[in-house]
Design an enzyme around this catalytic site. Structure first.
Site, PDB file in Angstrom:
ATOM      1  N   ALA A  28       0.834  -1.202   0.000  1.00  0.00           N
ATOM      2  CA  ALA A  28       0.000   0.000   0.000  1.00  0.00           C
ATOM      3  C   ALA A  28       0.867   1.248   0.000  1.00  0.00           C
ATOM      4  O   ALA A  28       0.560   2.225  -0.682  1.00  0.00           O
ATOM      5  CB  ALA A  28      -0.926  -0.004   1.209  1.00  0.00           C
ATOM      6  N   GLU A  29       1.952   1.245   0.777  1.00  0.00           N
ATOM      7  CA  GLU A  29       2.891   2.361   0.752  1.00  0.00           C
ATOM      8  C   GLU A  29       4.328   1.877   0.888  1.00  0.00           C
ATOM      9  O   GLU A  29       4.595   0.889   1.582  1.00  0.00           O
ATOM     10  CB  GLU A  29       2.626   3.368   1.876  1.00  0.00           C
ATOM     11  CG  GLU A  29       1.782   4.567   1.472  1.00  0.00           C
ATOM     12  CD  GLU A  29       0.299   4.273   1.523  1.00  0.00           C
ATOM     13  OE1 GLU A  29      -0.491   5.077   1.006  1.00  0.00           O
ATOM     14  OE2 GLU A  29      -0.064   3.223   2.075  1.00  0.00           O
ATOM     15  N   THR A  30       5.211   2.592   0.212  1.00  0.00           N
ATOM     16  CA  THR A  30       6.642   2.524   0.469  1.00  0.00           C
ATOM     17  C   THR A  30       7.068   3.875   1.009  1.00  0.00           C
ATOM     18  O   THR A  30       6.704   4.918   0.444  1.00  0.00           O
ATOM     19  CB  THR A  30       7.435   2.184  -0.808  1.00  0.00           C
ATOM     20  OG1 THR A  30       7.067   0.872  -1.263  1.00  0.00           O
ATOM     21  CG2 THR A  30       8.932   2.223  -0.552  1.00  0.00           C
TER      22      THR A  30
END
Length: 269
Positions: free
Chosen positions: A44-46
């Site tokens: 979903a996020e880096t």
């Protein structure tokens, strides 16, 4: 260059929301490089960190597989966990400079406490197409950064199977398109106050397992509704889910949760 995958808002592996955190840079890589790595990671996020002259202060940016975002709670929690638990940084609190202003994360018992901007929502009408996209009629609809659809009970929240493509086009009075929270009071037998889910096809994530930014909206909403500052939430993403405690403090909201490192890897790029 090292990278860690951390399950945020989780007390055990394979729960909560995974985020990738890259070890801090001395200068930002190009936006295209960061976006490409986020797409490669497919989480979903880096999170990307930038060192500053202050050893307890970092620049922080977040990328989904599809775009850079303005606020991400779980990847902020994961970043603090990496710096404090993996990199051995000695600090009572960390400050992250972000698109949403300075965000402060401190240790809190076995977990962490994050100081975020509150986003109290306003009551609104259901935008055209929302009921059809969700497949259920909300009891109420609210709008902050995201739309909030309040459902009748916890069972309805768990049962929602939205039309993700249709949901991606819905915004109404919310600040961002295609990002919708569904929530309801928890069952009396639960050890939390509220259950919720978050669908975010507008930023390339069909459903997010545990979402700090969503609780910047839900925390003030339910603090007002329950008549107390502290509210316990469970985001009931099927098969994972995460636990988030909020404490409303005027224009700010405290988000509390735990984090677990599940992967340490080395980038060859």
């Amino acid at each position: 260059m090292r990278q860690w995958t951390v399950d945020a808002f989780a007390a055990a592996p394979f729960r909560g929301n995974p985020a990738c955190v890259v070890e801090p840079f001395d200068q930002w890589p190009s936006d295209d490089w960061m976006q490409a790595l986020a797409k490669e990671n497919n989480q979903a996020e880096t999170a990307f960190l930038l060192r500053t002259a202050d050893p307890a202060r970092f620049g922080l940016r977040w990328f989904t597989p599809g775009m850079e975002v303005d606020l991400c709670g779980h990847a902020t929690l994961a970043s603090a966990h990496v710096l404090l638990a993996e990199a051995g940084l000695e600090a009572a609190a960390l400050t992250f400079d972000t698109r949403s202003g300075p965000l402060i994360v401190s240790r809190a018992g076995e977990g962490y406490e994050m100081d975020f901007p509150a986003d109290p929502p306003r009551r609104t009408a259901a935008p055209e197409g929302l009921v059809e996209a969700l497949g259920v009629t909300p009891v109420e609809v609210w709008a902050g950064r995201y739309l909030v659809a309040v459902l009748s009970d916890a069972a309805a929240v768990r049962a929602v199977t939205p039309d993700i493509r249709a949901l991606a086009a819905i915004q109404g009075e919310a600040g961002e398109i295609g990002q919708v929270i569904v929530c309801a009071p928890a069952d009396a037998s639960d050890d939390v106050d509220v259950v919720d889910r978050f669908f975010a096809p507008g930023c390339g994530v069909d459903e997010d397992p545990a979402t700090g930014s969503a609780h910047c909206i839900l925390g003030p909403l339910y603090a007002d509704r329950l008549g107390r500052a502290t509210v316990r939430f469970r985001q009931v993403f099927p098969g994972r889910g995460g636990d988030i405690e909020t404490e409303a403090r005027g224009e700010r909201v405290l988000l509390r949760g735990r984090a677990v490192t599940v992967i340490e890897s080395r980038l060859r790029v």
